[in-house]
Write a protein that holds these residues in place. Structure first.
Motif, PDB file in Angstrom:
ATOM      1  N   PHE A 378      28.622 -26.633 -17.572  1.00 18.88           N
ATOM      2  CA  PHE A 378      28.854 -25.186 -17.416  1.00 18.88           C
ATOM      3  C   PHE A 378      27.679 -24.413 -17.995  1.00 18.88           C
ATOM      4  CE2 PHE A 378      30.566 -21.106 -18.821  1.00 18.88           C
ATOM      5  CZ  PHE A 378      31.240 -20.684 -17.688  1.00 18.88           C
ATOM      6  N   ALA A 385      26.259 -18.735 -22.042  1.00 19.94           N
ATOM      7  CA  ALA A 385      27.690 -18.813 -22.329  1.00 19.94           C
ATOM      8  C   ALA A 385      27.934 -19.519 -23.655  1.00 19.94           C
ATOM      9  CB  ALA A 385      28.402 -19.555 -21.201  1.00 19.94           C
ATOM     10  N   VAL A 386      28.897 -19.032 -24.377  1.00 17.89           N
ATOM     11  CA  VAL A 386      29.308 -19.663 -25.624  1.00 17.89           C
ATOM     12  C   VAL A 386      30.688 -20.229 -25.344  1.00 17.89           C
ATOM     13  CG1 VAL A 386      29.812 -19.321 -28.060  1.00 17.89           C
ATOM     14  CG2 VAL A 386      28.084 -17.911 -26.933  1.00 17.89           C
ATOM     15  N   ARG A 387      30.802 -21.523 -25.381  1.00 19.86           N
ATOM     16  CA  ARG A 387      32.075 -22.107 -24.950  1.00 19.86           C
ATOM     17  C   ARG A 387      32.472 -23.245 -25.867  1.00 19.86           C
ATOM     18  NH1 ARG A 387      34.461 -23.180 -19.087  1.00 19.86           N
ATOM     19  NH2 ARG A 387      34.581 -20.945 -19.262  1.00 19.86           N
ATOM     20  N   PRO A 388      33.404 -23.011 -26.760  1.00 19.01           N
ATOM     21  CA  PRO A 388      33.830 -24.090 -27.656  1.00 19.01           C
ATOM     22  C   PRO A 388      34.619 -25.147 -26.893  1.00 19.01           C
ATOM     23  CG  PRO A 388      34.757 -21.951 -28.293  1.00 19.01           C
ATOM     24  CD  PRO A 388      34.163 -21.777 -26.945  1.00 19.01           C
ATOM     25  N   VAL A 389      34.582 -26.359 -27.403  1.00 13.11           N
ATOM     26  CA  VAL A 389      35.396 -27.425 -26.828  1.00 13.11           C
ATOM     27  C   VAL A 389      36.787 -27.295 -27.443  1.00 13.11           C
ATOM     28  CG1 VAL A 389      35.715 -29.920 -26.703  1.00 13.11           C
ATOM     29  CG2 VAL A 389      33.429 -28.943 -26.536  1.00 13.11           C
ATOM     30  N   ARG A 390      37.789 -27.332 -26.598  1.00 12.47           N
ATOM     31  CA  ARG A 390      39.164 -27.195 -27.087  1.00 12.47           C
ATOM     32  C   ARG A 390      39.956 -28.451 -26.827  1.00 12.47           C
ATOM     33  NH1 ARG A 390      38.352 -21.724 -26.410  1.00 12.47           N
ATOM     34  NH2 ARG A 390      39.449 -20.570 -28.018  1.00 12.47           N
ATOM     35  N   VAL A 395      40.295 -25.367 -31.268  1.00 13.19           N
ATOM     36  CA  VAL A 395      38.857 -25.535 -31.131  1.00 13.19           C
ATOM     37  C   VAL A 395      38.398 -26.767 -31.921  1.00 13.19           C
ATOM     38  CG1 VAL A 395      36.624 -24.507 -31.679  1.00 13.19           C
ATOM     39  CG2 VAL A 395      38.480 -23.087 -30.778  1.00 13.19           C
ATOM     40  N   VAL A 396      37.566 -27.575 -31.286  1.00 11.17           N
ATOM     41  CA  VAL A 396      36.950 -28.715 -31.968  1.00 11.17           C
ATOM     42  C   VAL A 396      35.585 -28.231 -32.450  1.00 11.17           C
ATOM     43  CG1 VAL A 396      36.129 -31.082 -31.716  1.00 11.17           C
ATOM     44  CG2 VAL A 396      38.069 -30.283 -30.358  1.00 11.17           C
ATOM     45  N   ASP A 397      35.332 -28.316 -33.757  1.00 15.58           N
ATOM     46  CA  ASP A 397      34.068 -27.737 -34.204  1.00 15.58           C
ATOM     47  C   ASP A 397      32.886 -28.595 -33.749  1.00 15.58           C
ATOM     48  OD1 ASP A 397      33.048 -29.450 -36.501  1.00 15.58           O
ATOM     49  OD2 ASP A 397      35.085 -29.031 -37.161  1.00 15.58           O
ATOM     50  N   GLU A 398      31.726 -27.977 -33.703  1.00 18.50           N
ATOM     51  CA  GLU A 398      30.571 -28.618 -33.081  1.00 18.50           C
ATOM     52  C   GLU A 398      30.129 -29.877 -33.832  1.00 18.50           C
ATOM     53  OE1 GLU A 398      29.397 -27.877 -30.036  1.00 18.50           O
ATOM     54  OE2 GLU A 398      31.089 -26.491 -30.052  1.00 18.50           O
TER      55      GLU A 398
ATOM     56  N   ARG B 264      30.410 -16.965 -31.072  1.00 14.31           N
ATOM     57  CA  ARG B 264      31.142 -18.225 -31.239  1.00 14.31           C
ATOM     58  C   ARG B 264      32.591 -17.940 -31.684  1.00 14.31           C
ATOM     59  NH1 ARG B 264      31.353 -23.875 -30.452  1.00 14.31           N
ATOM     60  NH2 ARG B 264      33.087 -24.457 -31.776  1.00 14.31           N
ATOM     61  N   VAL B 275      32.622 -16.153 -22.898  1.00 10.14           N
ATOM     62  CA  VAL B 275      31.808 -15.388 -23.835  1.00 10.14           C
ATOM     63  C   VAL B 275      30.345 -15.747 -23.615  1.00 10.14           C
ATOM     64  CG1 VAL B 275      31.340 -14.913 -26.257  1.00 10.14           C
ATOM     65  CG2 VAL B 275      33.675 -15.333 -25.503  1.00 10.14           C
ATOM     66  N   MET B 276      29.488 -14.725 -23.537  1.00 10.67           N
ATOM     67  CA  MET B 276      28.056 -14.940 -23.352  1.00 10.67           C
ATOM     68  C   MET B 276      27.329 -14.361 -24.553  1.00 10.67           C
ATOM     69  SD  MET B 276      27.618 -15.796 -19.990  1.00 10.67           S
ATOM     70  CE  MET B 276      28.643 -15.899 -18.559  1.00 10.67           C
TER      71      MET B 276
END
Lengths: 498, 445
Positions: A378, A385-390, A395-398, B264, B275-276
């Motif tokens: 993506f 885009a800011v897209r956390p993994v869920r 949310v799973v932290d980076e 974030r 979110v961008m």
């Protein structure tokens, strides 16, 4: 140089573990008495266990509190220590191949790591009490990993435990209950209850006359190794020895053993909605179904079995067995077509859910890797885009995402490296082994599955491998079971220095 | 009633002037100039001093006040005002806050901080924006009777099918009332034969469904469905709440925030929002993400100028409708003149909300129409009202011109107002009232 690890604290705790291990020898000793066999192996082992345990406790008395660093050492040494002492009854009994210390340690390590790889070739030479010890040590291994994974590794943020926490979806606490002791108690209770239920279920089949060979002895023995997804069987032909109905009946036991015990805890307390909410559980179900259906279809196409029911039964059973890292076999899948064997081989890389007794990479890691990679795709299109993994909405932290990628990669590297070792070592010792056999034997031991293909197939044994390969396998089973990191970290200089 | 207002900024002055005619108002402010302005312009007593000091509050008559309103620019001061006022006497306290966190503390336990009523401007603004987004062509949407009744103001564009129709032709909805047509700055109370022209603004009152259906009539192309592409510029609190409200309604908005850490945080908070992380005026970014294809752009950045700029750029790139937040009340009209479709002013939202809530005894809701030429008010009918037990037609005879009964709600039920509809005690009546007859009407009703 001053050590930064509190060796005393770490080793004293290993001593306690070994001291309590003494109690475990009561069961095989009792079985020995019941069947009129010798109790010497178990009395000897109990004495060794008690003396070593108390000795370590005494020598290392006065250590400080157990911290994160010490926990790594304790976990690693406990598995090693139990494996070594677990080998004592085999050596003392001196029956068949297990009389050799190397083989005995292999069998014992395979047991405590819930692997299920065996060097036993002829089961007739072994007494019932030795065979039940082989089953019991797997049950203890399963229990040990549950307690360690849910109560200790989660504190250290290794071993997929961080992921397991997000799966529990409790907001304030990251474990079932705040206290390790309480968590452990709940897990132990649940584990014992499941084992008793499985025993009762299997024996009831015998009681109603459906399973003449599923004696009480066998019911207990198989309950021990199915709930712990470990796979030893006192029967030389594994589960093939039993009636079809028993083979069907064994499947739920393995499936439950491979399900997160935290999830099971909530379900038994009436929160069944959690099953649907857990993405890992759904993923587990989907992967399992895809493999089971494919295996069945292959068996039907190959005409490997006489009826569709047989194809379905063997397809489902063996996929479940391999995927949950149990390692039972309802038929000699070594005789399947190449496609069927490769399918089972791929199953080895999955494992069940985090927080279960299964080994291997585990569903949650693959799920996180898949999600993280989809996110990367993506981001390739939308760089800003800011897209956390869920995972199940959380949310799973980076850092965890990165750790997960790293774990999967390191696991695969270890697998490839070990494959090369197995192949080269066999060639050195002039043992014939083709590459698929080497790969499957490496995966089956490192990912703690048990049976592989070829000479290490489900109806054969690991006895034919060179001693050096067996030693390598003992180490890899150990490393694989406690999820690599607690052992690798011991090899870094910074671990020991300040 | 005695009302003490602490803070003579935009909001404080607005409230003071709307309530001043019927109530005894005291305004407290630290700034001497503002105090002077209040003294000259508004029929209110002004006291100079720190509103959190008990001495000043006493001097301003906090002991006898019925209502104390904390509406300075500082959330904390406003809360302290309410808390102090509570220790002095037992007034009804109203605290205005920007930050949602105070509202989150207050909502589950009203009375926290000594505040009886908390009005959060960021949340109100975001709610308004969310209503505007889902109502095409609307310039204003307000809710009455806890959501049973909506009032909306639409601009009729030249491509609108409604343009050129008479009110009777356009009125295809059972529970919708045409309250007014605003034409060239004048308020026209329409009859069935009034023709709606391009450029008019139409004020309608009705059930939310009928208002929405009418919105679709006015601007069929602008109706956002669930796939509508909505871009929110600015991940401040307003932006966040807008995105979260839109998310709750099934949209998948895009939210642009320039600060990485905040982006974030937003991405974690808002699972259905893309979110961008970028500057809202970065052309490369806007082109790469095809912002021009968006249906609606909401600008909620940290300054009015940035909001205007981002809205204009988005507009030039092809975004159909822009909604902009303006902190400065003077910009509201200016922005709408230079190309912004709707400008929303948090201060006005807050002033309206506080006014409507402090008039609560009888008049429970209020919205300003046009440049305060008219109001929409919600009144609970009591035994002395001209409406009590009578039909709308009968009551109408006793009321001056310039009043339209927009809607009647009975409990949670919407009652379409017809001439023959009988109004009972306890009903809520939503009225459109022109400013000049406002006092006379409210007295009779």
């Amino acid at each position: 140089m001053k050590l930064s690890v509190d060796l005393r604290a770490a080793i004293a705790l290993v001593g306690s573990v070994l001291k309590y291990l003494t109690v475990a020898f009561v069961l095989p000793a009792g079985v020995a008495v019941y069947y009129g066999e010798t109790v010497v192996p178990f009395v000897t082992a109990a004495v060794v266990s008690f003396v070593v345990g108390v000795g370590l406790e005494t020598v290392c008395r006065g250590g400080g509190d157990l911290g994160g660093r010490e926990a790594f050492l304790t976990v690693a040494l406990s598995w090693l220590g139990v494996a070594l002492i677990g080998a004592v009854p085999f050596i003392v009994a001196g029956e068949g191949v297990l009389a050799s210390p190397m083989s005995a340690v292999f069998e014992s390590m395979s047991g405590i790591t819930t692997t299920g790889a065996t060097v036993v070739e002829s089961f007739d030479v072994h007494s019932r009490s030795v065979l039940i010890w082989r089953q019991l040590i797997q049950w203890l291994g399963g229990l040990g990993i549950l307690v360690v994974a849910t109560a200790i590794l989660s504190e250290l943020s290794v071993g997929g435990a961080q992921l397991m926490e997000t799966e529990t979806q409790t907001q304030n606490v990251n474990k079932l209950t705040p206290r390790i002791e309480e968590t452990a108690r709940i897990i132990v209770r649940l584990y014992v209850a499941l084992t008793v239920a499985q025993t009762a279920f299997l024996y009831s089949l015998n009681a109603v006359g459906l399973a003449p060979r599923m004696t009480f002895y066998n019911a207990v023995a198989h309950a021990f190794t199915s709930v712990s997804t470990s796979g030893f069987s006192p029967e030389p032909r594994s589960i093939e020895a039993f009636a079809p109905v028993v083979q069907w009946a064994m499947i739920p036991g393995m499936l439950v053993g491979a399900t997160s015990f935290i999830l099971i805890y909530y379900v038994t307390h009436g929160d069944t909605a959690r099953l649907r909410r857990s993405e890992e559980f759904r993923f587990y179900g989907v992967v399992l179904s895809v493999f089971a259906v494919t295996a069945t279809a292959l068996l039907v196409l190959d005409g490997a079995h006489a009826t569709v029911e047989e194809s379905l039964r063997h397809g489902v059973f063996n996929v479940v067995s391999m995927l949950t890292t149990t390692g039972y076999a309802s038929t000699d899948f070594n005789a399947w077509s190449s496609a069927g064997k490769h399918l089972l081989f791929v199953c080895m890389f999955f494992g069940g859910m985090a927080g279960s007794t299964t080994c291997s990479i585990k569903m949650v890691r693959w799920l996180v890797v898949a999600k993280a990679f989809r996110r990367d795709l993506f981001k390739a299109v939308h760089p800003d885009a800011v897209r956390p993994v869920r995972l199940s909405g959380s949310v799973v932290d980076e850092d965890t995402v990165r750790d997960t990628y790293a774990f999967v990669l390191v696991s695969l590297v270890f697998f490839f490296g070990f494959t090369v070792f197995v192949a080269v070592d066999s060639a050195r010792a002039a043992v014939s082994l083709d590459e698929f056999e080497a790969m499957s034997a490496a995966a089956a031991t490192f990912f703690n599955i048990g049976p592989a293909f070829g000479d290490a197939g489900p109806m054969n044994s690991y006895a034919g491998f060179p001693e050096t390969t067996k030693l390598g396998m003992v180490v890899m089973m150990w490393v694989g079971r406690i999820e690599i990191i607690p052992i690798l970290v011991l090899l870094t200089p910074t671990y020991w220095r300040r | 009633m005695k009302i003490l207002i602490v803070g003579a900024g935009q909001v404080g002055t607005d409230i003071a002037s709307s309530l001043g005619e019927n109530h005894e108002i005291t305004v407290v402010d630290e700034d001497a100039e503002r105090v002077e302005e209040v003294t000259y312009n508004i029929d209110a007593l002004a006291v100079e001093g720190d509103g959190t000091s008990m001495e000043v509050l006493r001097e301003a008559g906090v002991d006898e006040a019925d209502i104390v309103i904390g509406t300075t620019d500082s959330d904390e001061t406003n809360l302290a005002v309410c808390g102090s006022a509570k220790t002095a006497g037992d007034p009804f306290t109203v605290g205005r806050v920007k930050k949602r966190k105070f509202l989150e503390t207050w909502e589950p336990s009203p009375g926290a901080f000594g505040v009886d009523l908390m009005v959060a401007s960021n949340v109100l603004t975001a709610e308004k924006i969310a209503r505007l987004v889902v109502t095409p062509a609307a310039h204003d949407v307000d809710v009455f009777s806890e959501g049973t009744v909506q009032m909306a103001e639409f601009e009729v564009g030249d491509d609108s099918p409604v343009a050129g129709e008479t009110v009777a032709e356009a009125d295809r909805f059972d529970s919708l009332t045409f309250a007014a047509v605003l034409r060239n700055g004048d308020v026209v109370i329409p009859s069935g034969s009034t023709r709606i022209e391009t450029g008019d603004r139409v004020v309608v009152i009705g059930s939310p469904e009928s208002v929405h259906s009418f919105a679709v009539d006015v601007a069929p192309s602008g109706t956002p469905d669930k796939d509508a592409d909505i871009v929110v510029f600015g991940g401040g609190e307003i932006g966040e709440v807008v995105a979260s409200l839109l998310q709750d309604r099934g949209f998948k908005p895009r939210l642009v925030e320039s600060e990485g850490g905040r982006a974030r945080e937003l991405a974690e908070e808002l699972p259905e929002t893309v979110v961008m992380e970028s500057d809202a005026t970065d052309r490369d970014f806007l082109e790469r993400e095809r912002i021009g294809d968006a249906d609606i752009a909401v600008s909620a950045l940290d300054s009015d100028e940035k909001n205007l700029l981002s809205a204009l750029i988005a507009g030039r790139m092809g975004v159909e409708r822009s909604i902009v937040v303006t902190e400065n009340t003077e910009y509201t009209e200016l922005f709408e003149t230079v190309g912004v479709d709707v400008a929303v002013n948090p201060r006005q939202e807050v002033a309206e909300e506080i006014t409507r809530l402090t008039q609560k005894n009888r008049t429970v809701g209020l919205a300003l129409v046009g440049s305060e030429q008219a109001e929409v008010v919600e009144v609970e009918i009591d035994g002395e009202s001209v409406f009590a037990g009578r039909t709308i037609h009968e009551a109408d005879g006793d009321l001056p011109g310039g009043v339209v009964v927009g809607a009647v709600s009975r409990g949670v039920e919407f009652v379409p107002p017809r001439g023959g509809t009988t109004i009972h005690e306890g009903d809520h009546v939503v009225l459109f009232v022109e400013a000049e007859v406002h006092d006379e009407v409210l007295e009779k009703v």
